[in-house]
Design an enzyme around this catalytic site. Structure first.
Site, PDB file in Angstrom:
ATOM      1  N   TYR A   1      -4.046  11.106   5.013  1.00 20.84           N
ATOM      2  CA  TYR A   1      -4.051  11.219   3.548  1.00 20.84           C
ATOM      3  C   TYR A   1      -5.348  10.633   2.983  1.00 20.84           C
ATOM      4  CZ  TYR A   1      -3.463   9.516  -1.179  1.00 20.84           C
ATOM      5  OH  TYR A   1      -3.705   9.211  -2.488  1.00 20.84           O
TER       6      TYR A   1
ATOM      7  N   SER B   1      -8.776   8.123  -4.900  1.00 17.62           N
ATOM      8  CA  SER B   1      -7.933   6.944  -4.718  1.00 17.62           C
ATOM      9  C   SER B   1      -8.756   5.770  -4.217  1.00 17.62           C
ATOM     10  CB  SER B   1      -6.853   7.286  -3.690  1.00 17.62           C
ATOM     11  OG  SER B   1      -6.222   6.122  -3.233  1.00 17.62           O
TER      12      SER B   1
ATOM     13  N   LYS C   1      -8.896  12.345   0.963  1.00 16.39           N
ATOM     14  CA  LYS C   1      -9.562  11.941  -0.286  1.00 16.39           C
ATOM     15  C   LYS C   1     -11.062  11.748  -0.045  1.00 16.39           C
ATOM     16  CE  LYS C   1      -6.006  12.131  -2.943  1.00 16.39           C
ATOM     17  NZ  LYS C   1      -5.893  13.234  -3.911  1.00 16.39           N
TER      18      LYS C   1
HETATM   19  C1  UD1 Z   1      -0.467   3.695  -1.054  1.00 16.86           C
HETATM   20  C2  UD1 Z   1      -1.730   4.093  -0.367  1.00 16.86           C
HETATM   21  C3  UD1 Z   1      -2.685   4.676  -1.376  1.00 16.86           C
HETATM   22  C4  UD1 Z   1      -2.063   5.874  -2.031  1.00 16.86           C
HETATM   23  C5  UD1 Z   1      -0.736   5.495  -2.645  1.00 16.86           C
HETATM   24  C6  UD1 Z   1      -0.071   6.800  -3.036  1.00 16.86           C
HETATM   25  C7  UD1 Z   1      -2.141   2.686   1.590  1.00 16.86           C
HETATM   26  C8  UD1 Z   1      -2.882   1.534   2.127  1.00 16.86           C
HETATM   27  N1  UD1 Z   1      -2.330   2.950   0.297  1.00 16.86           N
HETATM   28  O1  UD1 Z   1      -0.779   2.632  -1.949  1.00 16.86           O
HETATM   29  O2  UD1 Z   1      -3.831   5.100  -0.723  1.00 16.86           O
HETATM   30  O3  UD1 Z   1      -2.928   6.384  -3.015  1.00 16.86           O
HETATM   31  O4  UD1 Z   1       0.098   4.809  -1.702  1.00 16.86           O
HETATM   32  O5  UD1 Z   1       1.232   6.644  -3.341  1.00 16.86           O
HETATM   33  O6  UD1 Z   1      -1.404   3.327   2.271  1.00 16.86           O
HETATM   34  N2  UD1 Z   1       5.631  -2.736  -0.980  1.00 16.86           N
HETATM   35  C9  UD1 Z   1       6.707  -3.536  -0.626  1.00 16.86           C
HETATM   36  N3  UD1 Z   1       7.938  -2.943  -0.513  1.00 16.86           N
HETATM   37  C10 UD1 Z   1       8.136  -1.607  -0.751  1.00 16.86           C
HETATM   38  C11 UD1 Z   1       7.029  -0.804  -1.120  1.00 16.86           C
HETATM   39  C12 UD1 Z   1       5.787  -1.400  -1.218  1.00 16.86           C
HETATM   40  O7  UD1 Z   1       6.572  -4.745  -0.394  1.00 16.86           O
HETATM   41  O8  UD1 Z   1       9.273  -1.141  -0.608  1.00 16.86           O
HETATM   42  C13 UD1 Z   1       4.294  -3.357  -1.118  1.00 16.86           C
HETATM   43  C14 UD1 Z   1       3.251  -2.793  -0.176  1.00 16.86           C
HETATM   44  O9  UD1 Z   1       3.246  -3.480   1.044  1.00 16.86           O
HETATM   45  C15 UD1 Z   1       1.980  -3.002  -0.996  1.00 16.86           C
HETATM   46  C16 UD1 Z   1       2.435  -2.905  -2.449  1.00 16.86           C
HETATM   47  O10 UD1 Z   1       3.848  -3.095  -2.413  1.00 16.86           O
HETATM   48  O11 UD1 Z   1       1.489  -4.305  -0.772  1.00 16.86           O
HETATM   49  C17 UD1 Z   1       2.124  -1.557  -3.079  1.00 16.86           C
HETATM   50  O12 UD1 Z   1       2.611  -0.539  -2.203  1.00 16.86           O
HETATM   51  P1  UD1 Z   1       2.669   1.012  -2.626  1.00 16.86           P
HETATM   52  O13 UD1 Z   1       3.293   1.148  -3.952  1.00 16.86           O
HETATM   53  O14 UD1 Z   1       3.269   1.756  -1.481  1.00 16.86           O
HETATM   54  O15 UD1 Z   1       1.151   1.406  -2.818  1.00 16.86           O
HETATM   55  P2  UD1 Z   1      -0.090   1.229  -1.818  1.00 16.86           P
HETATM   56  O16 UD1 Z   1       0.349   1.019  -0.426  1.00 16.86           O
HETATM   57  O17 UD1 Z   1      -0.982   0.200  -2.405  1.00 16.86           O
END
Ligand code: UD1
Length: 338
Positions: free
Chosen positions: A150, A125, A154
């Site tokens: 987590y 990841s 990795k």
């Molecule tokens: C996260 C993990 C990543 C992991 C992946 C697995 C971190 C920093 N990264 O990715 O290592 O491989 O999950 O699933 O923890 N967001 C919103 N509202 C929501 C959900 C998400 O605004 O309800 C935003 C988050 O703040 C982020 C973006 O959307 O900026 C993507 O979030 P998400 O899909 O959860 O992925 P990551 O956090 O990038």
């Protein structure tokens, strides 16, 4: 015909990769413990490809079951997806994550050693980069202190594989995924989050489908173009295809080192608000969302330098983020029977 074991093969990325492998002419064996996947996915894979993969429900933490499986089955290579992946849960229950993600890897590598299986692809990841100093992030960027157990699993997994490659005939490729989204065009397989989705796109599609009242956008005060976080959203079918290419690289012994690492992303960063608006545009659905505070542990901005995957692996994404969002919506609607 080469035979490939896919662990976690009924999960989100695993199931799309099983389809891609079958379509490329590989015989596929699937192991899954069904902790985060539905048995029905086996038939859904058959619906797409016309081939029912050999499936066994095995918990890879049970060393005896793993040994038994390898004693009964011959294979030429392994793609290892099976792992726990909820960042928040890993903070609450770190030992579960170290057991699930590390013991299982060790047991598989021990079997590779005793059964002389030398081709191993690992699901890594972009989390290993933490908050990168330079963007886009290359494979040479330093590995940062992990922000969660987590993420740490990795990093440690990559080290375990690296050391195993140095000490044996094993050759391996770690694929560092950025943010996988979307679903197979048939809408037979896609992401199936258990409970409330933690990831952005399943939360968006469930909100649009009326299962959730509104999407919370975590922060609009980051130093980015519109204040929301930047990620590299890559279509899961493109991602799946990269596994086939990586495996072929090992089988044909084109790999330059016995342990290689590739970023898998589009090379393009999009903000959370851009994803929301792109979803509204491609689906015609109005999304109910509000801006809330930052989510603990989020990196501000991360997207891939894909030069190495493009030039050395010969892999490039072929689908856009908009296509991925449309496919995720098609999948969500099919799940809800509309
Ligand atoms: C996260 C993990 C990543 C992991 C992946 C697995 C971190 C920093 N990264 O990715 O290592 O491989 O999950 O699933 O923890 N967001 C919103 N509202 C929501 C959900 C998400 O605004 O309800 C935003 C988050 O703040 C982020 C973006 O959307 O900026 C993507 O979030 P998400 O899909 O959860 O992925 P990551 O956090 O990038």
């Amino acid at each position: 015909m080469k035979k490939v074991l896919v662990t976690g093969g009924l999960g989100y990325i695993g199931s799309h990769t099983v389809v891609a492998l079958q379509e490329a002419g590989f015989e596929v064996l699937v192991i899954d413990d069904l902790s985060n996947a539905e048995l029905e996915v086996v038939e859904r894979i058959e619906k797409i490809t016309g081939i029912l993969p050999h499936f066994e429900q095995i918990d890879l933490r049970e060393k005896k079951s793993v040994t038994d499986f390898f004693d009964r089955n011959k294979m030429d290579g392994i793609i290892h997806f099976a792992a726990s992946k909820a960042v928040g849960e890993s903070v609450e229950n770190p030992l579960l994550y170290y057991e699930n993600n590390l013991n299982t890897l060790i047991y598989l590598l021990q079997q590779c050693d005793s059964h002389k299986i030398t081709n191993f692809i690992f699901s890594s990841s972009c989390t290993v980069y933490g908050e990168p100093d330079n963007l886009p992030v290359t494979e040479n960027a330093p590995i940062k202190l992990a922000l969660s157990p987590y993420g740490n699993t990795k990093q440690i997994s990559e080290e375990i594989i690296f050391d195993s490659c140095a000490a044996s005939a094993l050759q391996s490729i770690s694929l560092r995924y950025f943010n996988p989204i979307g679903a197979h065009e048939s809408a037979e397989i896609g992401e199936l989050p258990i409970g409330t989705p933690q990831n952005l796109v399943p939360f968006i599609t469930q909100t649009a489908a009326g299962l959730r009242d509104e999407l919370s956008v975590f922060g609009d005060d980051y130093p980015t173009k519109d204040g929301s976080c930047i990620r590299d959203y890559v279509h899961v079918v493109d991602l799946a295809n990269a596994h086939v290419v990586a495996l072929q690289r090992l089988f044909s012994e084109e790999n330059l080192l016995n342990y290689e690492v590739f970023n898998l992303g589009t090379g393009k960063g999009n903000s959370v608000l851009e994803v929301v608006h792109a979803f509204e545009k491609v689906t015609g659905e109005k999304l109910n969302y509000k801006i809330v505070g930052r989510r603990h542990g989020d990196v501000v901005s991360v997207y891939a330098d894909t030069t190495k995957a493009n030039e050395i692996l010969g892999w490039k994404t072929q689908r856009t983020m908009e296509e991925a969002l449309a496919s995720a919506w098609k999948w969500e609607k099919k799940l809800r029977g509309s």
